[in-house]
Structures are given as structure tokens and as C-alpha cells.
Design a protein around this motif. Structure first.
Motif, PDB file in Angstrom:
ATOM      1  N   ALA A   1       0.847  -1.181   0.000  1.00  0.00           N
ATOM      2  CA  ALA A   1       0.000   0.000   0.000  1.00  0.00           C
ATOM      3  C   ALA A   1       0.889   1.239   0.000  1.00  0.00           C
ATOM      4  CB  ALA A   1      -0.920  -0.016   1.189  1.00  0.00           C
ATOM      5  N   VAL A  13      -1.321  -5.687   9.238  1.00  0.00           N
ATOM      6  CA  VAL A  13      -1.143  -5.730   7.795  1.00  0.00           C
ATOM      7  C   VAL A  13      -1.871  -4.578   7.112  1.00  0.00           C
ATOM      8  CG1 VAL A  13      -1.628  -7.078   5.708  1.00  0.00           C
ATOM      9  CG2 VAL A  13      -0.999  -8.250   7.813  1.00  0.00           C
ATOM     10  N   ILE A  14      -1.195  -3.947   6.161  1.00  0.00           N
ATOM     11  CA  ILE A  14      -1.836  -3.017   5.236  1.00  0.00           C
ATOM     12  C   ILE A  14      -1.578  -3.588   3.848  1.00  0.00           C
ATOM     13  CG2 ILE A  14      -1.906  -0.683   4.301  1.00  0.00           C
ATOM     14  CD1 ILE A  14      -0.820   0.317   6.996  1.00  0.00           C
ATOM     15  N   SER A  15      -2.650  -3.987   3.150  1.00  0.00           N
ATOM     16  CA  SER A  15      -2.486  -4.622   1.844  1.00  0.00           C
ATOM     17  C   SER A  15      -3.560  -4.137   0.885  1.00  0.00           C
ATOM     18  CB  SER A  15      -2.570  -6.144   1.991  1.00  0.00           C
ATOM     19  OG  SER A  15      -3.866  -6.508   2.414  1.00  0.00           O
ATOM     20  N   GLY A  16      -3.404  -4.478  -0.365  1.00  0.00           N
ATOM     21  CA  GLY A  16      -4.420  -4.130  -1.353  1.00  0.00           C
ATOM     22  C   GLY A  16      -3.830  -3.409  -2.541  1.00  0.00           C
ATOM     23  N   ASN A  20      -4.864   2.189  -2.153  1.00  0.00           N
ATOM     24  CA  ASN A  20      -4.713   2.217  -0.701  1.00  0.00           C
ATOM     25  C   ASN A  20      -3.509   3.076  -0.365  1.00  0.00           C
ATOM     26  OD1 ASN A  20      -6.733   0.380  -0.871  1.00  0.00           O
ATOM     27  ND2 ASN A  20      -5.708  -1.228   0.282  1.00  0.00           N
ATOM     28  N   ALA A  32      -5.876  -5.009  10.497  1.00  0.00           N
ATOM     29  CA  ALA A  32      -5.689  -5.062   9.046  1.00  0.00           C
ATOM     30  C   ALA A  32      -6.433  -3.955   8.315  1.00  0.00           C
ATOM     31  CB  ALA A  32      -6.158  -6.412   8.518  1.00  0.00           C
ATOM     32  N   CYS A  34      -7.338  -3.529   4.145  1.00  0.00           N
ATOM     33  CA  CYS A  34      -7.217  -4.362   2.961  1.00  0.00           C
ATOM     34  C   CYS A  34      -8.199  -3.996   1.854  1.00  0.00           C
ATOM     35  CB  CYS A  34      -7.417  -5.830   3.349  1.00  0.00           C
ATOM     36  SG  CYS A  34      -8.963  -6.154   4.205  1.00  0.00           S
ATOM     37  N   ASN A  35      -8.010  -4.621   0.708  1.00  0.00           N
ATOM     38  CA  ASN A  35      -8.814  -4.488  -0.506  1.00  0.00           C
ATOM     39  C   ASN A  35      -8.610  -3.143  -1.181  1.00  0.00           C
ATOM     40  OD1 ASN A  35      -9.641  -7.073   0.051  1.00  0.00           O
ATOM     41  ND2 ASN A  35     -11.639  -6.503   0.785  1.00  0.00           N
ATOM     42  N   LYS A  50     -10.459  -4.270  11.763  1.00  0.00           N
ATOM     43  CA  LYS A  50     -10.291  -4.288  10.311  1.00  0.00           C
ATOM     44  C   LYS A  50     -10.956  -3.089   9.653  1.00  0.00           C
ATOM     45  CE  LYS A  50     -10.017  -9.189   9.297  1.00  0.00           C
ATOM     46  NZ  LYS A  50     -10.606 -10.292   8.552  1.00  0.00           N
ATOM     47  N   CYS A  52     -11.661  -2.705   5.690  1.00  0.00           N
ATOM     48  CA  CYS A  52     -11.501  -3.328   4.381  1.00  0.00           C
ATOM     49  C   CYS A  52     -12.505  -2.739   3.407  1.00  0.00           C
ATOM     50  CB  CYS A  52     -11.687  -4.838   4.477  1.00  0.00           C
ATOM     51  SG  CYS A  52     -10.318  -5.637   5.331  1.00  0.00           S
ATOM     52  N   SER A  77     -16.181  -1.453   7.014  1.00  0.00           N
ATOM     53  CA  SER A  77     -16.014  -2.188   5.765  1.00  0.00           C
ATOM     54  C   SER A  77     -16.923  -1.692   4.655  1.00  0.00           C
ATOM     55  CB  SER A  77     -16.267  -3.680   6.002  1.00  0.00           C
ATOM     56  OG  SER A  77     -17.622  -3.890   6.333  1.00  0.00           O
TER      57      SER A  77
END
Length: 131
Positions: A1, A13-16, A20, A32, A34-35, A50, A52, A77
Motif C-alpha cells: 500500500a 497488515v496493510i495490503s491491497g 490504498n 488489518a 485491505c482491498n 479491520k 476493508c 467495511s
């Protein structure tokens, strides 16, 4: 990200996607982000919280300028902006293309603000409160 950071803690976690950006996790365990379309948000700490966004970039909506300040198993979310969860357990603010914005949950347990709630709702502690 892109240009996001994790200060401390464990298994955060930072993901996507590249959408992001500018997200921050201060600490805690197993938090987290994400996405798609999650930007300028903060998880202060806590456990298993979270944020997301949508599972793809075609669905629309995003999570922006939102905050989870600790607690356990809290979730923002789908889509939403300027939403805040301050602590508590299993609280959630969920959205879709018609996203909740400017909503706040302060503590408590199992409180939920859903897509049909749209704007400016407040739940203060308690438990099992739904909008």
C-alpha cells in the motif's frame, strides 16, 4: 500500500491496491487494512480490528478519513467516510455504494451502523444497538 505505515505491534497488515494510500496502524495485534480504495485512515491499536474496502475497484465506494481507536474485533467495511469506532468489542460500520458517512460508535459490544443508516448516526456504548 502506497505511503502507508505500521508503527509497532505484531501481525498487523496493510495490503491491497495502489488506491490504498496514506494509512496508518499504530500498534496492537492482527489489525488489518485491505482491498481497494482504503485511504487516509488510522487504526490506533487493539486487536483484530479491520478496515476493508470493496473487494474490487468496480463496485464503487471507498473508506476514507476513518478511525478505529483500539478495542477488539471492530470493523469498518465496504464503503464510508469520516467514520469512527472508539474501542469496544465487535462493533461495525458497514457500507456499499450508498455508504454511511460521519458515523460514530463509542465503545460497547455488538453495535452496528449499516448501509441504510446513511449519515451522522451516533451509538454511545451499550450493546446490541442497530441503526
Amino acid at each position: 500500500a502506497c505511503q502507508s505505515g505500521i508503527q509497532s505491534g505484531r501481525s498487523n497488515v496493510i495490503s491491497g491496491s495502489n488506491y490504498n494510500a496514506f494509512n496508518f496502524i499504530g500498534g496492537g495485534v492482527s489489525n488489518a487494512m485491505c482491498n481497494y480504495n482504503v485511504s487516509t485512515n488510522t487504526i490506533g491499536g487493539g486487536s483484530t480490528n479491520k478496515m476493508c474496502g470493496n473487494i474490487d475497484n468496480l463496485t464503487g465506494g471507498s473508506i476514507q478519513t476513518s478511525v478505529i481507536v483500539g478495542g477488539d474485533s471492530n470493523t469498518i467495511s465496504g464503503s464510508g467516510a469520516r467514520t469512527v469506532i472508539i474501542g469496544g468489542f465487535r462493533n461495525s460500520i458497514t457500507g456499499c455504494q450508498f455508504s454511511p458517512s460521519a458515523n460514530v460508535i463509542v465503545g460497547g459490544m455488538d453495535n452496528s451502523i449499516k448501509p441504510n443508516c446513511i449519515y451522522s448516526n451516533f451509538i454511545g456504548a451499550g450493546g446490541y444497538t442497530y441503526c
